[in-house]
Motif scaffolding. Structure first.
Motif, PDB file in Angstrom:
ATOM      1  N   VAL A 166      37.812  24.961  28.226  1.00  0.00           N
ATOM      2  CA  VAL A 166      38.578  26.043  27.617  1.00  0.00           C
ATOM      3  C   VAL A 166      39.268  25.629  26.326  1.00  0.00           C
ATOM      4  CG1 VAL A 166      40.505  27.635  27.982  1.00  0.00           C
ATOM      5  CG2 VAL A 166      38.901  27.175  29.834  1.00  0.00           C
ATOM      6  N   ASP A 167      39.743  24.403  26.240  1.00  0.00           N
ATOM      7  CA  ASP A 167      40.511  23.980  25.069  1.00  0.00           C
ATOM      8  C   ASP A 167      39.797  24.225  23.734  1.00  0.00           C
ATOM      9  OD1 ASP A 167      42.892  23.338  26.190  1.00  0.00           O
ATOM     10  OD2 ASP A 167      42.604  21.163  26.193  1.00  0.00           O
ATOM     11  N   PRO A 168      38.486  23.936  23.622  1.00  0.00           N
ATOM     12  CA  PRO A 168      37.839  24.184  22.319  1.00  0.00           C
ATOM     13  C   PRO A 168      37.908  25.642  21.878  1.00  0.00           C
ATOM     14  CG  PRO A 168      36.463  22.756  23.665  1.00  0.00           C
ATOM     15  CD  PRO A 168      37.563  23.266  24.552  1.00  0.00           C
ATOM     16  N   VAL A 169      37.786  26.581  22.826  1.00  0.00           N
ATOM     17  CA  VAL A 169      37.874  27.995  22.475  1.00  0.00           C
ATOM     18  C   VAL A 169      39.309  28.358  22.113  1.00  0.00           C
ATOM     19  CG1 VAL A 169      37.436  30.343  23.270  1.00  0.00           C
ATOM     20  CG2 VAL A 169      35.950  28.496  24.032  1.00  0.00           C
ATOM     21  N   ALA A 170      40.253  27.917  22.920  1.00  0.00           N
ATOM     22  CA  ALA A 170      41.653  28.243  22.666  1.00  0.00           C
ATOM     23  C   ALA A 170      42.159  27.590  21.387  1.00  0.00           C
ATOM     24  CB  ALA A 170      42.510  27.793  23.848  1.00  0.00           C
ATOM     25  N   GLU A 171      41.596  26.469  21.030  1.00  0.00           N
ATOM     26  CA  GLU A 171      42.014  25.768  19.807  1.00  0.00           C
ATOM     27  C   GLU A 171      41.813  26.641  18.576  1.00  0.00           C
ATOM     28  OE1 GLU A 171      43.895  23.088  17.803  1.00  0.00           O
ATOM     29  OE2 GLU A 171      43.320  22.484  19.822  1.00  0.00           O
ATOM     30  N   ARG A 172      40.740  27.442  18.593  1.00  0.00           N
ATOM     31  CA  ARG A 172      40.487  28.330  17.469  1.00  0.00           C
ATOM     32  C   ARG A 172      41.599  29.360  17.326  1.00  0.00           C
ATOM     33  NH1 ARG A 172      38.638  28.102  13.678  1.00  0.00           N
ATOM     34  NH2 ARG A 172      37.298  29.921  13.444  1.00  0.00           N
ATOM     35  N   VAL A 285      29.176  24.459  25.003  1.00  0.00           N
ATOM     36  CA  VAL A 285      30.369  25.306  25.024  1.00  0.00           C
ATOM     37  C   VAL A 285      31.218  25.056  23.786  1.00  0.00           C
ATOM     38  CG1 VAL A 285      32.491  25.862  26.271  1.00  0.00           C
ATOM     39  CG2 VAL A 285      30.385  25.408  27.542  1.00  0.00           C
ATOM     40  N   GLU A 286      31.406  23.785  23.453  1.00  0.00           N
ATOM     41  CA  GLU A 286      32.208  23.454  22.272  1.00  0.00           C
ATOM     42  C   GLU A 286      31.533  23.948  20.997  1.00  0.00           C
ATOM     43  OE1 GLU A 286      34.509  19.612  20.277  1.00  0.00           O
ATOM     44  OE2 GLU A 286      33.314  19.375  22.105  1.00  0.00           O
ATOM     45  N   GLY A 287      30.195  23.848  20.938  1.00  0.00           N
ATOM     46  CA  GLY A 287      29.472  24.355  19.782  1.00  0.00           C
ATOM     47  C   GLY A 287      29.665  25.849  19.614  1.00  0.00           C
ATOM     48  N   ALA A 334      23.648  27.941  20.056  1.00  0.00           N
ATOM     49  CA  ALA A 334      24.538  27.307  21.035  1.00  0.00           C
ATOM     50  C   ALA A 334      24.474  28.029  22.370  1.00  0.00           C
ATOM     51  CB  ALA A 334      25.974  27.285  20.507  1.00  0.00           C
ATOM     52  N   LEU A 335      24.490  29.357  22.329  1.00  0.00           N
ATOM     53  CA  LEU A 335      24.402  30.125  23.565  1.00  0.00           C
ATOM     54  C   LEU A 335      23.041  29.955  24.233  1.00  0.00           C
ATOM     55  CD1 LEU A 335      26.230  33.461  22.703  1.00  0.00           C
ATOM     56  CD2 LEU A 335      26.957  31.702  24.285  1.00  0.00           C
ATOM     57  N   ALA A 336      21.994  29.939  23.418  1.00  0.00           N
ATOM     58  CA  ALA A 336      20.648  29.784  23.979  1.00  0.00           C
ATOM     59  C   ALA A 336      20.489  28.427  24.651  1.00  0.00           C
ATOM     60  CB  ALA A 336      19.605  29.963  22.878  1.00  0.00           C
TER      61      ALA A 336
END
Length: 471
Positions: A166-172, A285-287, A334-336
């Motif tokens: 979760v941290d990489p998404v929340a970091e944005r 996920v981070e990508g 990234a999703l693929a």
């Protein structure tokens, strides 16, 4: 199912009959509230079922509280505003997850400590599962130990993995809150930005805490969502949830436990002996998180109108689609990558477990189909990923991947099938899942011949040096 990333829901549609419709919707329990366990609602008295402000943890703190509860609410508000850590307030996440678990699931089942008999049953099931798996895969056991967890223990053990996800998404989100103001204004607005970041961390902590707490009431092991959430080498099952899972199936509890132990042990083998796999999945996920785009115009509007006495407006902004994934080739890739890798993991586990269970368990087919339907109707994996990163792991992909791995077993044997995990470039791609027969019967590279050629080339390169020395 949501197709927007973690915490970034779209605004609800207005009801056709205006304010009356809103009133009816609230009275009928509509909106996000408990129906959306991954929303921002706080559990229990802080906006949980039956509580005020189910979608608003701040407003909920001050509704219908006695003096004792009010003191606790102020204490929690102080914790939210004083938080100075990373993008997610993980202390709050842990607290809310534990509170959610303590309330029990919607069917009234409360968490309970695991007794000695249940621990022994889990250990024996995993031990037997590993023996059966030895016959159907070349990967050795990956479970150094087998443990039985309560729901609360599952929360404690998996929070480090959730933090990494979760941290990489929340970091944005946190970065956007500081970058939205011009540089010359940031010094003057420092306290305000700090408060907003603290609130943002609290909002994320509230959401992920409730998500993990709800998920703890559904999962049966540490690998239900296709990722290694628990400590490495530790196969874990949740006896209470296994009992709930098998309650209405008409299958002996021992068979249900053993089948789920097979799945847990198979996941453990894969993650223990394919060292690049975990970083590959988490890296995808981070990508994806790096491609999150921030609606700066909307954020500037929020910052300009932010009222410290009305901090819940920050939550409202977070819920109104301020942060959306960019529609770029990199984001799609990234999703693929993640979707295909997860399908291959789950497909391999499905195929291997079926091969081990089919000759030994009369209920193998029924349990396999039950788990597939669970995914198709939005089980823990789909709910988590659709809410977390906007990814829906399609059951069709899982069936395609399982069929491909089974065909590979027939064509190349167990060793040939499992050898494909040696390197990510050797694995089937998304297009291969569309044409599994084409991949299975594709001419295989003979790596022994390649090594022989490289060895001969290396020998011939050394030969002139020897000739010079002899002269």
């Amino acid at each position: 199912m949501s197709d927007t990333p973690f915490g970034f829901g779209l605004p609800p549609e207005e009801p056709d009959d205006g304010d009356e419709g809103k009133k009816k919707d609230q009275e009928s329990g509509g909106g996000q509230g408990q129906a959306n366990p991954f929303g921002f609602g706080m559990p229990g008295g802080f906006g949980g079922p039956g509580g005020p402000g189910g979608d608003n943890p701040l407003a909920a703190m001050f509704g219908s509280l006695n003096p004792t509860d009010l003191g606790a609410a102020f204490q929690q508000l102080g914790q939210m505003l004083s938080y100075e850590g990373g993008p997610v307030n993980w202390d709050m996440a842990k607290q809310i997850a534990r509170q959610t678990v303590s309330q029990g699931t919607s069917d009234g089942v409360k968490d309970a400590s695991v007794g000695p008999a249940e621990r022994t049953a889990v250990q024996e099931a995993v031990r037997l599962a590993d023996l059966w798996l030895d016959d159907v895969t070349s990967l050795p056991s990956g479970a150094g130990s087998a443990v039985a967890w309560s729901r609360a223990e599952w929360v404690e053990a998996t929070l480090p993995a959730w933090k990494e996800l979760v941290d990489p998404v929340a970091e944005r989100v946190g970065a956007a809150m500081g970058d939205v103001l011009p540089e010359e204004m940031q010094a003057m607005a420092g306290p305000l930005i700090g408060m907003m970041r603290s609130m943002g961390g609290a909002m994320f902590g509230s959401q992920i805490g409730q998500a993990v707490g709800v998920l703890a009431g559904e999962v049966v092991g540490s690998t239900d969502i296709g990722l290694p959430l628990g400590p490495a080498g530790r196969a874990a099952l949740l006896p209470l949830n296994i009992e709930s899972f098998g309650k209405d199936l008409g299958i002996p509890q021992e068979e249900v436990r053993l089948y789920l132990a097979l799945r847990e042990a198979a996941h453990q083998r894969l993650f223990a002996h394919v060292p690049w796999l975990r970083s590959h999945l988490f890296g995808a996920v981070e990508g994806y998180a790096r491609g999150i785009k921030v609606d700066t115009a909307k954020l500037e509007d929020v910052v300009g109108q932010f009222d410290p006495q009305n901090p819940e407006q920050l939550q409202d902004a977070l819920q109104q689609g301020m942060f959306q994934p960019e529609d770029t080739p990199e984001q799609k890739a990234a999703l693929a990558r993640l979707e295909t890798a997860l399908a291959l993991v789950e497909g391999w586990v499905d195929a291997v477990v079926h091969a081990a269970a089919k000759p030994r368990l009369s209920s193998a087919d029924a349990l396999r189909e039950t788990l597939r339907r669970r995914r198709a109707t939005g089980g823990p994996a789909e709910q988590t990923f659709a809410t977390l990163i906007g990814l829906e792991l399609r059951p069709r992909r899982l069936r395609d991947a399982s069929r491909l791995w089974a065909s590979l077993t027939d064509a190349r044997g167990v060793d040939g099938r499992d050898a494909l995990w040696a390197h990510p470039d050797m694995l089937p791609t998304a297009s291969d899942l569309d044409d599994p027969d084409g991949f299975v019967h594709r001419e295989q590279l003979d790596f022994s011949e390649l090594e022989k050629m490289l060895g001969e080339a290396g020998g011939s390169a050394e030969k002139p040096e020897k000739d010079e020395d002899s002269e």
